[in-house]
Design an enzyme around this catalytic site. Structure first.
Site, PDB file in Angstrom:
ATOM      1  N   GLY A   1      -0.041  -5.839  -0.364  1.00  0.00           N
ATOM      2  CA  GLY A   1      -0.826  -5.797  -1.583  1.00  0.00           C
ATOM      3  C   GLY A   1      -0.051  -6.227  -2.806  1.00  0.00           C
ATOM      4  O   GLY A   1      -0.631  -6.726  -3.777  1.00  0.00           O
TER       5      GLY A   1
ATOM      6  N   GLU B   1      -0.402  -9.892  -2.756  1.00  0.00           N
ATOM      7  CA  GLU B   1      -1.801 -10.205  -3.079  1.00  0.00           C
ATOM      8  C   GLU B   1      -2.056 -10.024  -4.575  1.00  0.00           C
ATOM      9  O   GLU B   1      -2.839 -10.774  -5.181  1.00  0.00           O
ATOM     10  CB  GLU B   1      -2.737  -9.325  -2.255  1.00  0.00           C
ATOM     11  CG  GLU B   1      -2.762  -9.716  -0.782  1.00  0.00           C
ATOM     12  CD  GLU B   1      -3.654  -8.821   0.062  1.00  0.00           C
ATOM     13  OE1 GLU B   1      -4.611  -9.329   0.666  1.00  0.00           O
ATOM     14  OE2 GLU B   1      -3.378  -7.600   0.107  1.00  0.00           O
TER      15      GLU B   1
ATOM     16  N   ALA C   1       0.818  -1.203   0.000  1.00  0.00           N
ATOM     17  CA  ALA C   1       0.000   0.000   0.000  1.00  0.00           C
ATOM     18  C   ALA C   1       0.855   1.257   0.000  1.00  0.00           C
ATOM     19  O   ALA C   1       2.021   1.245   0.386  1.00  0.00           O
ATOM     20  CB  ALA C   1      -0.930  -0.005   1.213  1.00  0.00           C
TER      21      ALA C   1
ATOM     22  N   GLU D   1       0.703  -7.321   7.088  1.00  0.00           N
ATOM     23  CA  GLU D   1      -0.370  -6.458   7.593  1.00  0.00           C
ATOM     24  C   GLU D   1      -0.571  -6.572   9.104  1.00  0.00           C
ATOM     25  O   GLU D   1      -0.939  -5.586   9.758  1.00  0.00           O
ATOM     26  CB  GLU D   1      -1.688  -6.793   6.873  1.00  0.00           C
ATOM     27  CG  GLU D   1      -1.762  -6.274   5.454  1.00  0.00           C
ATOM     28  CD  GLU D   1      -1.067  -7.152   4.429  1.00  0.00           C
ATOM     29  OE1 GLU D   1      -1.085  -6.815   3.227  1.00  0.00           O
ATOM     30  OE2 GLU D   1      -0.491  -8.194   4.825  1.00  0.00           O
TER      31      GLU D   1
END
Length: 693
Positions: free
Chosen positions: A103, A106, A64, A126
């Site tokens: 992310g 991901e 992020a 996270e």
């Protein structure tokens, strides 16, 4: 074609999408929108048979964009973009390199195949920010790797090296060359069928309920039991369902954590590491440091020398005799060998670094170094004598630093004709491991010397915090204050075992008495004796620790202190220490009383916050967040609480004042309300507000 944050090229049936958002390809709004548009357009283009994703620069993506933290979300959401990638009719392959995290990983999990490059490290960190992977990580990872590994990777935030990723099935193949070359090769492999593809969300798995229940139970029994790892495992349990059902459950758990106190503290801790870099001397140009000297080959000096050498700075280490110098060399090599064993470097790197170490017995050997760090024992006379000699030896412009933990850097600087070149660099033991470095700025320290210290800290991968001059600087000054309240409670009736246990349950890695044993009780004893002549007559003084030290019991180094250390893995209360506690209570005329764990924590934390407020009030620390950073990175403060002054805002200034005034009925000398705390209460402001000024 080139987008602001994407490099898109088509080579026949292959489309390459390069993420190009320096420095780490953070998945900000512009990149998310560009990626969504690119996937839409390329998937609709019949000439494109394979899409390959890769990252320009350091990584595919490190996750992020931290600039979006705390702000309203801007569409498209990352989960929607990743669902779009997974749903693409055109196969999508992702190349993972560098630190592909959060992310970024991901994103790769949503692709139809994954290739990893040597040296890559992959992770879902996270939970370290009080969250869980919120863009499919808890649903897609368990479909690719064994359940136990998925739980461990997600609930700890551990980074997985490339070889392990391939072994686990997190990656389908090991690529070679640059990320773009690997992307091109992976796309060709998809075309010719040698790299199979399938949407991760389409993989069905059956999860072992016992493994999930045991993991949740284990996390609930941790001290402290943080919510993010627990909720992450609960979300993983949803991966048995169709992904269309699991993803909303993951998102709901993610949103629940967004407003949790744990997340606030962990985000504050994350922010603190960056905030402390902003100092008044930021605009000064650092001096060049190509060589350094370290005076003192004890544990601290050896650790400092190791930290410098590991940063690529050649070191001349000075000891009083050839025998001691050789012993210091062995100590540095032992530290480097330890780094090899832990996988931090290979043997060739160790041997290369070791060539940067010289040991000597003559201060004249430091005549041409750019920086000298003195690391002898805490004696002001000894230190000033050394600096007087260095003044006549070291070249003009050399920085002269002292590693003192408590002593007056101004007085040390006054022993030279160049006080502008003198600074305090307070390392924490073991110096090659501990991340905190207090940079103590004396009255005449030059701005470029301060800037150099911060630059040096960055090279050593340490967190530097600027401090003014006072006894103990930021950390040890506050420690000296709140450590007294632990002794007061001990003499008043609570056992040191209960105090340690209560504070460890609260979140500290170790309680104060266990920490004393680890650090060496003789260190605190020497400080108390140094301060004795100036101790106010009205101050309560507990002599229990002195009596223990008089027995020669200094903690782990002597095999006993408050605890016995016959078994290094055990912590058994020392019966002799317990007898001393009882005798001192009787001598002081104390009638022992019980304390709850809650009262122990309240008194301990209130004492810590009180002195921390005074440190900010006096300008010793620039901001409350600087105090928080010192305790997060140097004193084992519970990271999820964000530091003592971040935690103070949770309690509130008015409630803290009420506590102090209540405690002051017992001891008005010790319990005094800091002026800054009253000002915050009266104005309705918080310590967080002061960080913004």
């Amino acid at each position: 074609m080139t987008d602001d944050v994407l490099n898109i090229t088509q080579e026949g049936p292959v489309a390459l999408i390069g993420l190009n958002n320096p420095p780490v390809n953070a998945l900000g709004a512009a990149l998310r929108q560009g990626l969504s548009d690119a996937i839409r357009d390329l998937d609709a283009d019949p000439s494109v048979k394979v899409i390959a994703l890769y990252g320009e620069g350091r990584a595919l993506s490190a996750g992020a964009d931290i600039r979006e933290f705390g702000k309203p979300p801007v569409p498209p959401r990352l989960p929607d973009v990743l669902d779009q990638i997974e749903g693409s009719d055109t196969p999508v392959v992702a190349v993972m390199h560098g630190t592909t995290l959060g992310g970024g990983l991901e994103l790769a999990l949503a692709a139809h195949a994954r290739v990893v490059l040597p040296g890559a490290r992959l992770g879902l960190p996270e939970v370290t920010l009080g969250l869980l992977p919120g863009a499919g990580g808890t649903q897609r990872l368990p479909r690719l790797v064994p359940l136990e590994k998925a739980i461990e990777i997600i609930s700890t935030g551990r980074q997985v090296p490339a070889d392990e990723a391939l072994e686990l099935g997190l990656a389908d193949d090991m690529g070679q060359g640059t990320p773009q070359e690997a992307a091109r090769a992976a796309a060709q492999a998809v075309l010719d069928g040698s790299l199979p593809t399938r949407p991760t969300g389409g993989i069905s798995v059956t999860l072992d309920r016992d493994v999930l229940d045991q993991a949740i139970s284990r996390l609930q029994n941790r001290r402290p039991a943080l919510q993010a790892p627990i909720k992450a495992v609960e979300a993983i349990a949803l991966a048995e369902k169709p992904i269309s059902e699991g993803l909303p459950g993951e998102r709901a758990a993610f949103m629940d954590l967004m407003d949790s106190p744990d997340r606030q503290g962990l985000i504050h801790a994350f922010t603190a590491e960056r905030a402390v870099r902003h100092i008044p001397e930021s605009d000064a140009t650092p001096r060049r440091i190509d060589s350094a000297g370290v005076i003192g080959g004890g544990t601290m000096g050896v650790g400092i020398a190791t930290a410098l050498i590991t940063a690529g700075i050649p070191v001349t280490l000075i000891e009083m005799s050839a025998e001691q110098a050789d012993k210091a060399r062995v100590g540095v090599m032992k530290n480097l060998d330890g780094a090899v064993k832990r996988g931090k470097m290979d043997a060739a790197k160790r041997d290369d670094l070791a060539r940067g170490l010289t040991v000597a017995t003559d201060l004249a050997s430091l005549s041409d170094v750019d920086l000298v760090i003195e690391a002898v024992f805490e004696d002001l006379e000894v230190k000033t004598q050394i600096f007087g000699k260095l003044d006549g030896i070291c070249k003009s412009g050399a920085i002269l630093a002292t590693n003192t933990s408590y002593l007056d850097v101004n007085r040390i600087a006054a022993a030279t004709s160049r006080p502008q070149d003198v600074i305090g660099l307070h390392f924490f033991s073991p110096a090659h491991v501990m991340r905190l470095l207090e940079v103590v700025v004396a009255d005449q320290t030059a701005a470029d010397v301060v800037a150099t210290a911060f630059d040096l800290a960055g090279r050593m991968k340490k967190v530097a915090v600027r401090s003014g001059v006072c006894d103990g600087f930021i950390g040890n000054r506050i420690l000296a204050h709140y450590r007294k309240v632990a002794d007061y409670m001990l003499e008043d009736g609570v056992s040191y075992q209960q105090i340690d246990r209560a504070l460890e349950d609260f979140g500290f890695a170790m309680g104060p008495f266990a920490v004393g044993d680890l650090a060496g009780l003789d260190i605190g004893w020497a400080t108390r004796k140094r301060k004795a002549p100036t101790r106010p007559a009205t101050e309560r003084y507990v002599e229990i620790a002195d009596r223990i030290c008089e027995r020669g019991w200094f903690g782990r180094k002597t095999g006993q202190g408050y605890y016995l250390y016959d078994d290094p893995k055990a912590r058994t209360p020392n019966p002799g220490a317990q007898q001393i506690v009882e005798a001192e209570r009787q001598r002081a005329g104390v009638t022992p009383r019980d304390f709850s764990d809650e009262e122990i924590v309240a008194r301990y934390m209130t004492a810590m916050i009180s002195e921390a407020a005074r440190v900010v009030e006096e300008g010793i620390a620039l901001r409350p967040i600087d105090v928080d950073a010192v305790f997060l990175f140097g004193y084992g403060f519970p990271r999820h609480l964000g530091g003592p002054l971040n935690y103070a805002d949770r309690i509130g200034a008015r409630d803290l004042i009420r506590r102090i005034e209540n405690y002051s009925t017992e001891d008005p000398h010790y319990w005094q309300v800091p002026t800054l705390l009253r000002e915050l209460a009266e104005s309705g402001r918080s310590f967080a507000d002061l960080n913004k000024e």
